[in-house]
Design an enzyme around this catalytic site. Structure first.
Site, PDB file in Angstrom:
ATOM      1  N   TYR A 303       0.818  -1.182  -0.048  1.00 54.58           N
ATOM      2  CA  TYR A 303      -0.113  -0.086  -0.117  1.00 54.58           C
ATOM      3  C   TYR A 303       0.882   1.206   0.053  1.00 54.58           C
ATOM      4  O   TYR A 303       1.546   1.512   1.157  1.00 54.58           O
ATOM      5  CB  TYR A 303      -1.014   0.075   1.306  1.00 54.58           C
ATOM      6  CG  TYR A 303      -1.851   0.973   1.070  1.00 54.58           C
ATOM      7  CD1 TYR A 303      -3.297   0.522   0.676  1.00 54.58           C
ATOM      8  CD2 TYR A 303      -2.113   2.256   1.497  1.00 54.58           C
ATOM      9  CE1 TYR A 303      -4.156   1.446   0.385  1.00 54.58           C
ATOM     10  CE2 TYR A 303      -2.886   2.990   1.266  1.00 54.58           C
ATOM     11  CZ  TYR A 303      -4.129   2.736   0.857  1.00 54.58           C
ATOM     12  OH  TYR A 303      -5.138   3.774   0.784  1.00 54.58           O
ATOM     13  N   TYR A 353      -5.082   5.070  -8.205  1.00 51.44           N
ATOM     14  CA  TYR A 353      -5.373   5.219  -6.625  1.00 51.44           C
ATOM     15  C   TYR A 353      -6.682   4.686  -6.643  1.00 51.44           C
ATOM     16  O   TYR A 353      -7.745   5.465  -6.587  1.00 51.44           O
ATOM     17  CB  TYR A 353      -4.997   6.572  -5.887  1.00 51.44           C
ATOM     18  CG  TYR A 353      -5.325   6.250  -4.569  1.00 51.44           C
ATOM     19  CD1 TYR A 353      -4.154   5.908  -3.623  1.00 51.44           C
ATOM     20  CD2 TYR A 353      -6.375   6.812  -3.899  1.00 51.44           C
ATOM     21  CE1 TYR A 353      -4.582   5.759  -2.173  1.00 51.44           C
ATOM     22  CE2 TYR A 353      -6.523   6.598  -2.594  1.00 51.44           C
ATOM     23  CZ  TYR A 353      -5.639   6.313  -1.782  1.00 51.44           C
ATOM     24  OH  TYR A 353      -5.574   5.967  -0.328  1.00 51.44           O
TER      25      TYR A 353
END
Lengths: 399, 134
Positions: A303, A353
């Site tokens: 992440y 994203y």
């Protein structure tokens, strides 16, 4: 040595059988419901299934599309399980756990997990936390009243404080942060659907980019994207009858840091160790449950809301010692061909994203052998979520 | 543009702002085990006691981390400004925020002194400025 006795009851019992994504853009021109619908239909088609096969839907609690709305929009006729998880980017890995729990407890057979957002054109994630529009900020359990009135209003500023603390304690350098940005950009340049495809980034360009919140520069920040991703999960047994090579959910684990700090993201600055993550605990549990360790991973989708997030997680999940994340990243280990290729489609920094969900999709592509920048013979992949205020993680395995 | 005013009537945190308006810096702590509780909660997660209350700090701290915000996000906070994280000398478990104008030279562990910024509505916000070593 990993304790093989601590076998996780759900190990390899469920599989991701379908993946789907929309295009990633700065302005989709479409509703988040339409994006979620398109990604879900793509995932179901990829799985050889139809909406009538779906009986469970799980989502991120920050999504404005509800499980019920998505089911209705898709034409799901028998929705019997739904759940929210989070917060934010922690959600996708935990969604794998929710799906698994529902399937193994008989509450659902086929679960759709999704994330859909117009993160650039509608609700910019870099614009600050929700709740800034009112006359007063914070209160009611948010604890933002200790932070927002000072001008600490974004995730980027919070991670900047963590990055600066990491530099103070461990000597982490700007170039080491840059190595993460460059590794992700390099992957994106090989990936046609990545938002930063065909936009090479050199260390000179990185170091010359404008400072946003020191020590984090423009290219330390992830993209803000419009887009959606969805995956379909079912039992490993049913997965064998479906068209794509199943990717098993080997293990899932979340974890919280040892400090007992209430609130959301900002109170990380009060943790005794500001650069420790819930991911460290998540990792300890994950590796036990998976029966494999960091050295066994063929690739990792980490992440990457910011470059520092990757460095902190490389440490938290045990790929290197605490404080060594910077040198590890700069060693080339995280690049394609290195010991641990990360974010092989470009990640949040350069692919798009979708709040952790595109990492799940790329992990599955890699283990199917469908990656654009394919890691040869990839069998095991780590995917992480978070990383604040708590962490989440999955190990996937090629069946 | 008006500042982002804190909600000062929260049942867990209201006293912090009430004290600031009186020129005092307070933090929550457990009366049973003396652990500082920050962000504040009425229940102590360390010893399970509900006997918690507010204590006054001497208002001296040490700079733990900072960031110079160069990219402006909100009109109430013109860039550049510096966000500081200050650890209380008399309760190191408590770290509080502060904001300095511009980008002053700072160093880790620097001694900081609290002061109280009066807000538009009569509320106050504890802020920090570099202090000389004793």
């Amino acid at each position: 040595m990993i304790d093989e006795e601590a076998a996780f009851a759900g190990r390899d019992k469920c599989a991701v059988v379908g993946i789907g994504s929309t295009a990633f853009s700065r302005d989709s021109g479409r509703s988040v419901l339409s994006l979620a619908t398109e990604a879900s239909l793509a995932a179901l088609a990829d799985a050889g299934l139809s909406p009538s096969d779906v009986d469970g839907v799980v989502r991120c609690e920050q999504d404005t599309v509800t499980p019920y709305s998505l089911a209705a929009a898709l034409g799901v006729t028998d929705l019997s399980f739904w759940a929210d998880t989070g917060p934010g980017g922690v959600a996708p890995c935990m969604m794998m756990g929710l799906a698994m729990g529902a399937i193994l407890s008989g509450q659902a057979k086929t679960v759709l997990a999704f994330r859909s957002l117009n993160g650039r054109s509608e609700a910019r994630l870099g614009a600050g936390v929700p709740g800034m529009g009112g006359e007063r900020v914070g209160g009611f359990g948010r604890y933002d009243e200790y932070y927002l009135p000072y001008g600490l209003i974004t995730a980027g500023q919070t991670f900047a404080l963590m990055a600066q603390r990491h530099m103070i304690e461990y000597g982490t350098t700007q170039e080491q942060l840059g190595a993460v940005a460059l590794a992700c950009r390099d992957a994106a340049n090989a990936t046609p659907h990545a938002q930063m495809h065909d936009k090479p980034l050199s260390m000179e360009q990185y170091l010359g980019s404008r400072m946003i919140s020191s020590p984090l520069r423009l290219f330390d920040f992830c993209l803000e994207s419009d887009g959606a991703c969805a995956v379909v999960i079912t039992s490993a047994e049913r997965a064998r009858d479906l068209p794509k090579h199943p990717v098993l959910i080997r293990a899932v684990a979340g974890g919280a840091p040892p400090d007992r700090r209430v609130g959301m993201m900002f109170p990380v600055v009060t943790r005794q160790d500001m650069t420790d993550l819930g991911g460290r605990r998540a990792g300890q549990t994950l590796w036990k449950r998976a029966g494999v360790g960091p050295a066994d991973m063929d690739c990792a989708q980490i992440y990457d809301c910011f470059t520092i997030s990757v460095i902190l997680q490389l440490e938290a999940y045990g790929f290197c010692a605490k404080g060594e994340g910077g040198p590890f990243a700069a060693s080339g280990a995280i690049r394609y061909g290195g010991r641990l290729p990360i974010n092989t489609a470009g990640g949040h920094l350069s692919e798009g994203y979708v709040h952790g969900m595109n990492h799940i999709v790329e992990a599955v592509r890699q283990l199917r052998g469908e990656g654009v920048r394919q890691v040869p013979d990839a069998e095991l992949a780590l995917c992480t979520g978070g990383p604040l205020p708590i962490g989440s993680s999955v190990v996937f395995r090629r069946a | 543009m008006a500042a982002l005013l804190p909600y000062t009537a929260d049942r867990e945190t209201g006293r912090f702002f009430e004290a600031a308006a009186e020129g005092k810096l307070v933090f929550r702590a457990c009366n049973a085990c003396n652990h500082a509780l920050h962000p504040p909660t009425a229940h102590c997660p360390y010893c399970q006691s509900w006997d918690t209350g507010w204590r006054e700090s001497n208002g001296v701290g040490r700079l733990h981390a900072w960031t110079v915000v160069a990219h402006q996000i909100h009109p109430a906070f013109p860039a550049p400004y510096t966000l500081v994280v200050v650890e209380l000398e008399d309760a190191p478990e408590v770290r509080l925020m502060g904001r300095l104008d511009g980008a002053p030279a700072l160093h880790p562990g620097q001694r900081m002194q609290v002061w109280f910024e009066k807000l538009d509505d009569g509320a106050a916000l504890p802020q920090w400025r570099p202090a000389s070593e004793p």
